[in-house]
Design a protein around this motif. Sequence first.
Motif, PDB file in Angstrom:
ATOM      1  N   MET A 194      20.963  26.844  19.636  1.00  0.00           N
ATOM      2  CA  MET A 194      20.016  27.537  20.510  1.00  0.00           C
ATOM      3  C   MET A 194      20.100  29.021  20.177  1.00  0.00           C
ATOM      4  O   MET A 194      21.180  29.549  19.886  1.00  0.00           O
ATOM      5  CB  MET A 194      20.349  27.278  21.986  1.00  0.00           C
ATOM      6  N   TYR A 195      18.956  29.686  20.230  1.00  0.00           N
ATOM      7  CA  TYR A 195      18.923  31.081  19.798  1.00  0.00           C
ATOM      8  C   TYR A 195      17.748  31.825  20.431  1.00  0.00           C
ATOM      9  O   TYR A 195      16.841  31.229  21.032  1.00  0.00           O
ATOM     10  CB  TYR A 195      18.812  31.157  18.274  1.00  0.00           C
ATOM     11  N   SER A 196      17.781  33.144  20.277  1.00  0.00           N
ATOM     12  CA  SER A 196      16.654  34.007  20.633  1.00  0.00           C
ATOM     13  C   SER A 196      16.338  34.878  19.418  1.00  0.00           C
ATOM     14  O   SER A 196      17.189  35.093  18.552  1.00  0.00           O
ATOM     15  CB  SER A 196      16.999  34.883  21.842  1.00  0.00           C
ATOM     16  N   LYS A 197      15.096  35.378  19.364  1.00  0.00           N
ATOM     17  CA  LYS A 197      14.665  36.134  18.193  1.00  0.00           C
ATOM     18  C   LYS A 197      13.689  37.229  18.603  1.00  0.00           C
ATOM     19  O   LYS A 197      12.872  37.037  19.507  1.00  0.00           O
ATOM     20  CB  LYS A 197      13.978  35.173  17.206  1.00  0.00           C
ATOM     21  N   ALA A 198      13.785  38.392  17.940  1.00  0.00           N
ATOM     22  CA  ALA A 198      12.858  39.494  18.214  1.00  0.00           C
ATOM     23  C   ALA A 198      12.439  40.136  16.899  1.00  0.00           C
ATOM     24  O   ALA A 198      13.259  40.275  15.978  1.00  0.00           O
ATOM     25  CB  ALA A 198      13.499  40.529  19.132  1.00  0.00           C
ATOM     26  N   ALA A 199      11.176  40.525  16.800  1.00  0.00           N
ATOM     27  CA  ALA A 199      10.658  41.161  15.591  1.00  0.00           C
ATOM     28  C   ALA A 199       9.597  42.186  15.973  1.00  0.00           C
ATOM     29  O   ALA A 199       8.834  41.990  16.926  1.00  0.00           O
ATOM     30  CB  ALA A 199      10.056  40.114  14.651  1.00  0.00           C
ATOM     31  N   TYR A 237      19.621  36.864   7.125  1.00  0.00           N
ATOM     32  CA  TYR A 237      20.970  36.905   6.577  1.00  0.00           C
ATOM     33  C   TYR A 237      21.932  37.124   7.737  1.00  0.00           C
ATOM     34  O   TYR A 237      21.764  38.050   8.538  1.00  0.00           O
ATOM     35  CB  TYR A 237      21.120  38.047   5.572  1.00  0.00           C
ATOM     36  N   HIS A 238      22.933  36.264   7.848  1.00  0.00           N
ATOM     37  CA  HIS A 238      23.845  36.330   8.980  1.00  0.00           C
ATOM     38  C   HIS A 238      24.994  37.286   8.680  1.00  0.00           C
ATOM     39  O   HIS A 238      25.884  36.979   7.883  1.00  0.00           O
ATOM     40  CB  HIS A 238      24.353  34.933   9.324  1.00  0.00           C
ATOM     41  N   VAL A 239      24.947  38.437   9.325  1.00  0.00           N
ATOM     42  CA  VAL A 239      26.027  39.405   9.183  1.00  0.00           C
ATOM     43  C   VAL A 239      27.268  38.924   9.939  1.00  0.00           C
ATOM     44  O   VAL A 239      28.375  39.411   9.710  1.00  0.00           O
ATOM     45  CB  VAL A 239      25.593  40.794   9.683  1.00  0.00           C
ATOM     46  N   SER A 240      27.070  37.993  10.867  1.00  0.00           N
ATOM     47  CA  SER A 240      28.151  37.313  11.581  1.00  0.00           C
ATOM     48  C   SER A 240      27.616  35.948  11.982  1.00  0.00           C
ATOM     49  O   SER A 240      26.411  35.694  11.871  1.00  0.00           O
ATOM     50  CB  SER A 240      28.576  38.111  12.818  1.00  0.00           C
ATOM     51  N   PRO A 241      28.473  35.028  12.436  1.00  0.00           N
ATOM     52  CA  PRO A 241      27.953  33.731  12.884  1.00  0.00           C
ATOM     53  C   PRO A 241      26.943  33.849  14.017  1.00  0.00           C
ATOM     54  O   PRO A 241      26.108  32.967  14.206  1.00  0.00           O
ATOM     55  CB  PRO A 241      29.214  32.997  13.351  1.00  0.00           C
ATOM     56  N   VAL A 242      27.002  34.950  14.760  1.00  0.00           N
ATOM     57  CA  VAL A 242      26.125  35.130  15.921  1.00  0.00           C
ATOM     58  C   VAL A 242      24.825  35.831  15.567  1.00  0.00           C
ATOM     59  O   VAL A 242      23.756  35.437  16.024  1.00  0.00           O
ATOM     60  CB  VAL A 242      26.857  35.920  17.029  1.00  0.00           C
ATOM     61  N   ILE A 243      24.874  36.872  14.739  1.00  0.00           N
ATOM     62  CA  ILE A 243      23.720  37.744  14.519  1.00  0.00           C
ATOM     63  C   ILE A 243      23.187  37.607  13.103  1.00  0.00           C
ATOM     64  O   ILE A 243      23.935  37.673  12.116  1.00  0.00           O
ATOM     65  CB  ILE A 243      24.090  39.210  14.787  1.00  0.00           C
ATOM     66  N   GLY A 244      21.866  37.422  13.014  1.00  0.00           N
ATOM     67  CA  GLY A 244      21.180  37.401  11.738  1.00  0.00           C
ATOM     68  C   GLY A 244      20.126  38.496  11.692  1.00  0.00           C
ATOM     69  O   GLY A 244      19.457  38.753  12.692  1.00  0.00           O
ATOM     70  N   VAL A 245      19.985  39.153  10.558  1.00  0.00           N
ATOM     71  CA  VAL A 245      18.953  40.175  10.380  1.00  0.00           C
ATOM     72  C   VAL A 245      18.075  39.771   9.207  1.00  0.00           C
ATOM     73  O   VAL A 245      18.546  39.171   8.232  1.00  0.00           O
ATOM     74  CB  VAL A 245      19.563  41.576  10.144  1.00  0.00           C
ATOM     75  N   GLY A 246      16.791  40.080   9.310  1.00  0.00           N
ATOM     76  CA  GLY A 246      15.883  39.683   8.247  1.00  0.00           C
ATOM     77  C   GLY A 246      14.472  40.134   8.500  1.00  0.00           C
ATOM     78  O   GLY A 246      14.230  41.229   9.016  1.00  0.00           O
ATOM     79  N   ALA A 247      13.517  39.271   8.164  1.00  0.00           N
ATOM     80  CA  ALA A 247      12.106  39.628   8.293  1.00  0.00           C
ATOM     81  C   ALA A 247      11.270  38.377   8.539  1.00  0.00           C
ATOM     82  O   ALA A 247      11.649  37.269   8.168  1.00  0.00           O
ATOM     83  CB  ALA A 247      11.621  40.340   7.035  1.00  0.00           C
ATOM     84  N   VAL A 248      10.122  38.609   9.173  1.00  0.00           N
ATOM     85  CA  VAL A 248       9.169  37.548   9.473  1.00  0.00           C
ATOM     86  C   VAL A 248       7.802  37.969   8.934  1.00  0.00           C
ATOM     87  O   VAL A 248       7.387  39.121   9.104  1.00  0.00           O
ATOM     88  CB  VAL A 248       9.070  37.306  10.995  1.00  0.00           C
ATOM     89  N   VAL A 267      15.504  40.335  14.144  1.00  0.00           N
ATOM     90  CA  VAL A 267      16.896  40.041  14.437  1.00  0.00           C
ATOM     91  C   VAL A 267      16.957  38.732  15.212  1.00  0.00           C
ATOM     92  O   VAL A 267      16.070  38.442  16.018  1.00  0.00           O
ATOM     93  CB  VAL A 267      17.574  41.183  15.230  1.00  0.00           C
ATOM     94  N   LYS A 268      17.986  37.933  14.929  1.00  0.00           N
ATOM     95  CA  LYS A 268      18.140  36.639  15.578  1.00  0.00           C
ATOM     96  C   LYS A 268      19.544  36.550  16.182  1.00  0.00           C
ATOM     97  O   LYS A 268      20.529  36.945  15.546  1.00  0.00           O
ATOM     98  CB  LYS A 268      17.942  35.525  14.543  1.00  0.00           C
ATOM     99  N   PHE A 269      19.615  36.067  17.418  1.00  0.00           N
ATOM    100  CA  PHE A 269      20.883  35.949  18.131  1.00  0.00           C
ATOM    101  C   PHE A 269      21.174  34.476  18.396  1.00  0.00           C
ATOM    102  O   PHE A 269      20.512  33.840  19.217  1.00  0.00           O
ATOM    103  CB  PHE A 269      20.802  36.724  19.452  1.00  0.00           C
ATOM    104  N   ASN A 270      22.136  33.916  17.665  1.00  0.00           N
ATOM    105  CA  ASN A 270      22.501  32.500  17.804  1.00  0.00           C
ATOM    106  C   ASN A 270      23.562  32.354  18.895  1.00  0.00           C
ATOM    107  O   ASN A 270      24.748  32.578  18.655  1.00  0.00           O
ATOM    108  CB  ASN A 270      23.055  31.972  16.477  1.00  0.00           C
ATOM    109  N   TRP A 271      23.118  32.010  20.078  1.00  0.00           N
ATOM    110  CA  TRP A 271      24.070  31.996  21.190  1.00  0.00           C
ATOM    111  C   TRP A 271      24.625  30.614  21.528  1.00  0.00           C
ATOM    112  O   TRP A 271      25.461  30.481  22.409  1.00  0.00           O
ATOM    113  CB  TRP A 271      23.485  32.668  22.418  1.00  0.00           C
TER     114      TRP A 271
END
Length: 201
Positions: free
Chosen positions: A131-136, A77-88, A119-123
């Motif tokens: 293009m993006y990076s992701k960490a879980a 779920y994108h709390v902003s156009p840049v940052i998404g929080v969720g689960a994998v 968390v996902k960072f859409n840069w």
Amino acid sequence: MKKIFVLAAVAMMTAVSAQAQDGYEDTKHEIAVSYGSLSNATWMAIGDDLGSAMISLGKVRYDDGKIFGALGLEYFYHVSPVIGVGAVATYTRETKNLYIANDKYGEAKNNYITVMPAVKFNWLRKKHFGMYSKAAIGATFASKKEEYSKGSAENRSESKVNFNFQASLLGLEAGSPYVRGFVELGVGEQGVFLAGIRCKF
């Protein structure tokens, strides 16, 4: 090393700022399915096999292994156009034969189910490309069962929980604003290389 990290962070923030007006911003939810190779569960299985061979001095070994996975499902779920929080969540299954003194003794079946907040960072955000990076970080629930076709030993099973993670350093996605294919490079339970399809709404 710290200077390199700071410079990389500044460059990514600059890219985000430059693209903020160009991106496709009306979607907040995304669901994706993926398939990856060389996941952490694969390395766990290899480590278990090597450990058994070393402890038994080569008398006990596993061979003819087949691994399915890592099959991944994720939601953000994108709390902003840049940052998404969720689960994998991921699933990996392994089957292999058990040999004792070069004689097939039975079969082993291992299942690995992993759940990780992420968390996902859409840069870089474009209407048809991103293009993006992701960490879980989370946990893997591993169940292992050995079924013996020879000897008098009873079938053996065990379950355990292990710490696990995924760090996708680089993700590339392309397609329509709502459906995109993607590939990622990183390390962790989803794999070193993974590919899939993503839906945004």
